[in-house]
Structure formats: C-alpha cells, structure tokens
Design a protein around this motif. Structure first.
Motif, PDB file in Angstrom:
ATOM      1  N   ALA A  42      -6.924   6.167  -4.796  1.00 56.99           N
ATOM      2  CA  ALA A  42      -6.974   7.489  -4.563  1.00 56.99           C
ATOM      3  C   ALA A  42      -6.431   7.754  -3.267  1.00 56.99           C
ATOM      4  CB  ALA A  42      -8.245   8.497  -4.842  1.00 56.99           C
ATOM      5  N   GLN A  43      -6.793   6.739  -2.184  1.00 54.14           N
ATOM      6  CA  GLN A  43      -6.348   6.520  -1.024  1.00 54.14           C
ATOM      7  C   GLN A  43      -4.784   5.876  -0.718  1.00 54.14           C
ATOM      8  OE1 GLN A  43      -9.498   4.958  -2.090  1.00 54.14           O
ATOM      9  NE2 GLN A  43     -10.451   6.676  -1.865  1.00 54.14           N
ATOM     10  N   ALA A  44      -4.441   5.116  -1.552  1.00 52.74           N
ATOM     11  CA  ALA A  44      -2.861   4.408  -1.314  1.00 52.74           C
ATOM     12  C   ALA A  44      -2.409   4.340  -2.614  1.00 52.74           C
ATOM     13  CB  ALA A  44      -3.299   3.014  -0.667  1.00 52.74           C
ATOM     14  N   PRO A  45      -0.999   4.681  -2.617  1.00 55.34           N
ATOM     15  CA  PRO A  45      -0.149   4.199  -3.829  1.00 55.34           C
ATOM     16  C   PRO A  45       0.157   2.826  -3.870  1.00 55.34           C
ATOM     17  CG  PRO A  45       1.191   5.491  -2.226  1.00 55.34           C
ATOM     18  CD  PRO A  45      -0.427   5.336  -1.646  1.00 55.34           C
ATOM     19  N   VAL A  46       0.779   2.392  -5.107  1.00 58.46           N
ATOM     20  CA  VAL A  46       1.475   1.154  -5.330  1.00 58.46           C
ATOM     21  C   VAL A  46       2.717   0.791  -4.649  1.00 58.46           C
ATOM     22  CG1 VAL A  46       2.366  -0.377  -7.105  1.00 58.46           C
ATOM     23  CG2 VAL A  46       0.176   0.737  -7.304  1.00 58.46           C
ATOM     24  N   TRP A  47       2.934  -0.018  -3.912  1.00 63.26           N
ATOM     25  CA  TRP A  47       4.123  -0.337  -3.148  1.00 63.26           C
ATOM     26  C   TRP A  47       5.030  -1.118  -4.195  1.00 63.26           C
ATOM     27  CZ3 TRP A  47       5.322  -0.156   2.346  1.00 63.26           C
ATOM     28  CH2 TRP A  47       4.764   0.455   3.100  1.00 63.26           C
ATOM     29  N   SER A  48       6.413  -0.524  -4.329  1.00 63.23           N
ATOM     30  CA  SER A  48       7.543  -1.518  -5.126  1.00 63.23           C
ATOM     31  C   SER A  48       7.828  -2.541  -4.179  1.00 63.23           C
ATOM     32  CB  SER A  48       8.646  -0.583  -5.484  1.00 63.23           C
ATOM     33  OG  SER A  48       9.323  -0.247  -4.396  1.00 63.23           O
ATOM     34  N   GLU A  49       8.722  -3.572  -4.894  1.00 63.95           N
ATOM     35  CA  GLU A  49       9.135  -4.481  -3.879  1.00 63.95           C
ATOM     36  C   GLU A  49       9.917  -4.061  -3.050  1.00 63.95           C
ATOM     37  OE1 GLU A  49       9.281  -8.386  -2.417  1.00 63.95           O
ATOM     38  OE2 GLU A  49       7.943  -7.611  -4.147  1.00 63.95           O
ATOM     39  N   GLN A  50      10.711  -3.129  -3.478  1.00 66.19           N
ATOM     40  CA  GLN A  50      11.833  -2.605  -2.595  1.00 66.19           C
ATOM     41  C   GLN A  50      11.241  -1.831  -1.507  1.00 66.19           C
ATOM     42  OE1 GLN A  50      13.933  -0.217  -5.769  1.00 66.19           O
ATOM     43  NE2 GLN A  50      15.903  -1.436  -4.963  1.00 66.19           N
ATOM     44  N   GLU A  51      10.115  -1.090  -1.836  1.00 63.85           N
ATOM     45  CA  GLU A  51       9.421  -0.351  -0.593  1.00 63.85           C
ATOM     46  C   GLU A  51       8.800  -1.531   0.370  1.00 63.85           C
ATOM     47  OE1 GLU A  51       8.274   3.696  -3.156  1.00 63.85           O
ATOM     48  OE2 GLU A  51       7.016   1.685  -3.349  1.00 63.85           O
ATOM     49  N   LEU A  52       8.429  -2.408  -0.178  1.00 62.52           N
ATOM     50  CA  LEU A  52       7.690  -3.698   0.869  1.00 62.52           C
ATOM     51  C   LEU A  52       8.822  -4.136   1.584  1.00 62.52           C
ATOM     52  CD1 LEU A  52       5.250  -5.468  -1.348  1.00 62.52           C
ATOM     53  CD2 LEU A  52       4.823  -4.345   0.608  1.00 62.52           C
ATOM     54  N   GLN A  53      10.084  -4.473   1.259  1.00 68.64           N
ATOM     55  CA  GLN A  53      11.234  -4.947   1.837  1.00 68.64           C
ATOM     56  C   GLN A  53      11.635  -4.044   2.676  1.00 68.64           C
ATOM     57  OE1 GLN A  53      11.761  -8.334   1.709  1.00 68.64           O
ATOM     58  NE2 GLN A  53      10.221  -8.328   0.252  1.00 68.64           N
ATOM     59  N   ALA A  54      11.662  -2.849   2.474  1.00 70.43           N
ATOM     60  CA  ALA A  54      12.157  -1.698   3.329  1.00 70.43           C
ATOM     61  C   ALA A  54      11.276  -1.748   4.474  1.00 70.43           C
ATOM     62  CB  ALA A  54      12.371  -0.391   2.551  1.00 70.43           C
ATOM     63  N   MET A  55       9.952  -1.710   4.396  1.00 70.61           N
ATOM     64  CA  MET A  55       9.050  -1.496   5.487  1.00 70.61           C
ATOM     65  C   MET A  55       9.358  -2.884   6.275  1.00 70.61           C
ATOM     66  SD  MET A  55       5.664  -3.019   6.420  1.00 70.61           S
ATOM     67  CE  MET A  55       5.095  -3.696   4.803  1.00 70.61           C
TER      68      MET A  55
END
Length: 137
Positions: free
Chosen positions: A23-36
């Motif tokens: 409820a506090q944090a969504p799942v990150w996709s691999e693309q989102e992690l790489q973008a971060m």
C-alpha cells in the motif's frame, strides 16, 4: 560550502524495486529502475563535470541496517532494521561543494524529479550544510 544532499526512502520502496508491491509503494518495472538509475547517474555526471561533486553513494535497504545505542546502564543495545518508528531513512546521498544554498537547492529540486512507477509517493530531499569547523556550530 559543502552540502550533504540526502535522498529519502523507505523499506517499502526497496521492496517495490524488488517486485513486492504494498500500500506504501508500487512495483517498479525493469524499465523504471533503469530510468531511475540513468537519471541519478546523469546528475552525478553533471556534478562531476561542473566540479561540484565530492562524493555520492546509494545505500542498502533499511532492513540491512543496524542501530547501536546505549541503555540506562551504559550497555550496548543493538537493533536490526527496519525500524517501525522510522518511516523514511536516507536511501542515498551526494556531498557537493556549491557556491550557494540556492545552487544546492536547484540540485535537490532536480533530484525530486527522478522518474519512477505510477503511484510512487515522492520523498523529500534533505539538504544539510557540512560543518567544516567548530566555528560553524
């Protein structure tokens, strides 16, 4: 003057990066992690090129942290993380040497714009001047 620019995060954020939504944090996709990582890396590169970067590091999840304090009898009390009483902890940092508080504030604002998954709660970026001598107190 040197400043510590602290990126805040929670154990739930680290869990989301590993694919465990809450409820506090969504799942990150691999693309989102790489973008971060690319976004944060670009900030570090820019600060290095400008000569303002002193140091920068990401920190491991709070669950791998340990707190050491003393009890009333002076004995060490060791607590493994995460700490339920603490919602946000430092997730990473930059130490920068900037001409002004305004400049380091611009850097911190840029950090707050880091991409992430939809539904991610933005965490504050904390700026603290680094004390360079006893006269700074």
């Amino acid at each position: 003057m040197k400043y510590l620019v602290m990126v805040q995060g929670t154990q739930a954020d680290y869990e989301g990066m590993r694919g465990n939504a809450s409820a506090q944090a969504p799942v990150w996709s691999e693309q989102e992690l790489q973008a971060m990582y690319a976004y944060m890396g670009a900030i570090g590169d820019d600060l290095s090129e400008s000569g303002e970067l002193v140091d920068a590091q990401g920190l491991t999840e709070p669950a791998r942290a340990r707190q050491v304090s003393l009890d009333a009898d002076g004995k060490a009390v060791i607590t493994d993380g995460p700490y339920s009483e603490t919602k946000e902890l430092m997730a990473g940092y930059w130490v920068v040497d900037c001409a002004s508080l305004e400049r380091v504030t611009e850097i911190a604002e840029r950090v707050t714009r880091c991409p992430g998954p939809e539904g991610q709660t933005g965490h504050p970026v904390v700026i603290r001047p680094v004390q360079e001598g006893a006269g700074d107190i």
